[in-house]
Design an enzyme around this catalytic site. Structure first.
Site, short mmCIF file in Angstrom:
data_model
loop_
_atom_site.label_atom_id
_atom_site.label_comp_id
_atom_site.label_asym_id
_atom_site.label_seq_id
_atom_site.Cartn_x
_atom_site.Cartn_y
_atom_site.Cartn_z
N LEU A 78 41.31 30.76 17.56
CA LEU A 78 41.99 29.50 17.88
C LEU A 78 41.49 28.83 19.15
O LEU A 78 42.08 27.87 19.63
CB LEU A 78 43.51 29.70 17.96
CG LEU A 78 44.15 30.42 16.77
CD1 LEU A 78 45.65 30.57 16.99
CD2 LEU A 78 43.85 29.71 15.46
N CYS A 79 40.40 29.33 19.72
CA CYS A 79 39.82 28.73 20.92
C CYS A 79 38.88 27.60 20.48
O CYS A 79 38.05 27.78 19.60
CB CYS A 79 39.05 29.79 21.70
SG CYS A 79 38.45 29.24 23.30
N HIS A 80 39.05 26.43 21.08
CA HIS A 80 38.21 25.29 20.73
C HIS A 80 36.76 25.50 21.19
O HIS A 80 36.50 26.20 22.17
CB HIS A 80 38.75 24.00 21.37
CG HIS A 80 39.98 23.50 20.71
ND1 HIS A 80 41.23 23.93 21.07
CD2 HIS A 80 40.15 22.62 19.70
CE1 HIS A 80 42.13 23.33 20.31
NE2 HIS A 80 41.50 22.52 19.47
N ASP B 195 27.40 48.91 30.22
CA ASP B 195 26.41 49.39 29.26
C ASP B 195 25.14 49.86 29.94
O ASP B 195 24.57 50.89 29.58
CB ASP B 195 26.09 48.29 28.25
CG ASP B 195 25.06 48.74 27.23
OD1 ASP B 195 25.31 49.74 26.54
OD2 ASP B 195 23.99 48.10 27.15
N MET C 171 38.87 29.83 29.33
CA MET C 171 38.51 30.97 28.47
C MET C 171 37.02 31.28 28.57
O MET C 171 36.62 32.44 28.52
CB MET C 171 38.92 30.72 27.02
CG MET C 171 40.43 30.65 26.81
SD MET C 171 41.33 32.08 27.44
CE MET C 171 40.60 33.39 26.48
N GLU C 172 36.21 30.25 28.73
CA GLU C 172 34.77 30.46 28.87
C GLU C 172 34.44 31.20 30.16
O GLU C 172 33.58 32.09 30.18
CB GLU C 172 34.03 29.12 28.78
CG GLU C 172 33.99 28.52 27.39
CD GLU C 172 35.31 27.92 26.89
OE1 GLU C 172 35.39 27.57 25.70
OE2 GLU C 172 36.27 27.80 27.68
#
Length: 170
Positions: A78-80, A131, A116-117
């Protein structure tokens, strides 16, 4: 519980949908996020001395963080799909904690924010550090991933109460 009529993502049947942002106005938007990767003494020293078998940890993590920011809408439901105009990912060695502090700055001109980015950039960069260092130790902790500040959009500017840096200065 929130009034269901004010929620942006549920559909009338109780399922989910992406919020319609088509009526929002374009504006300049920025976001700054941060996190910390606790490495322990040996891994911390080896990253600082560029002595990790997989290669240059921080350059690889920087590229991964930028790539992660660009893929956020593919990872978060649901993230644009935000038009990203700039992403910066940088690192600070935290001697006291034997950790690497990770910071991401995202910039856009569009209808949705880029918080969010920025958070995804920090998360992916941190996972990449893990990692690349796991052959030295598995006792690596990623933590304190958080939004520090954002500018633009309907909700305006916001800064974490625990931060003293504005997005433009970060």
């Amino acid at each position: 519980m929130a009034d269901p009529s004010t929620l942006t993502h549920p559909d009338p049947e109780g399922g989910v949908r992406m919020m319609d942002a088509s009526q929002k106005s374009d504006s300049a938007r920025t976001a700054v996020a941060a996190g910390r990767v606790h490495l322990g003494e040996e891994a911390f020293r080896r990253v600082r001395e560029h002595d990790i078998e997989k290669g240059d940890v921080l350059t690889t993590a920087q590229i991964a963080g930028i790539m992660g920011a660009k893929q956020t809408d593919k990872l978060i439901p649901l993230c644009h799909d935000a038009t990203i105009n700039g992403v910066e990912v940088d690192f600070t060695f935290n001697e006291d904690e034997q950790a690497i502090d990770v910071r991401a700055f995202t910039k856009s001109f569009g209808v949705t924010g880029v918080e969010m980015e920025a958070l995804t950039a920090v998360s992916v960069a941190s996972l990449t550090i893990y990692d690349m260092c796991k052959s030295v130790t598995k006792d690596i902790r990623i933590g304190d991933v958080h939004l520090r500040a954002k500018t633009g959009g309907q909700s305006g500017n916001w800064k974490s109460k625990s931060e003293d840096t504005s997005p433009a200065e970060s």
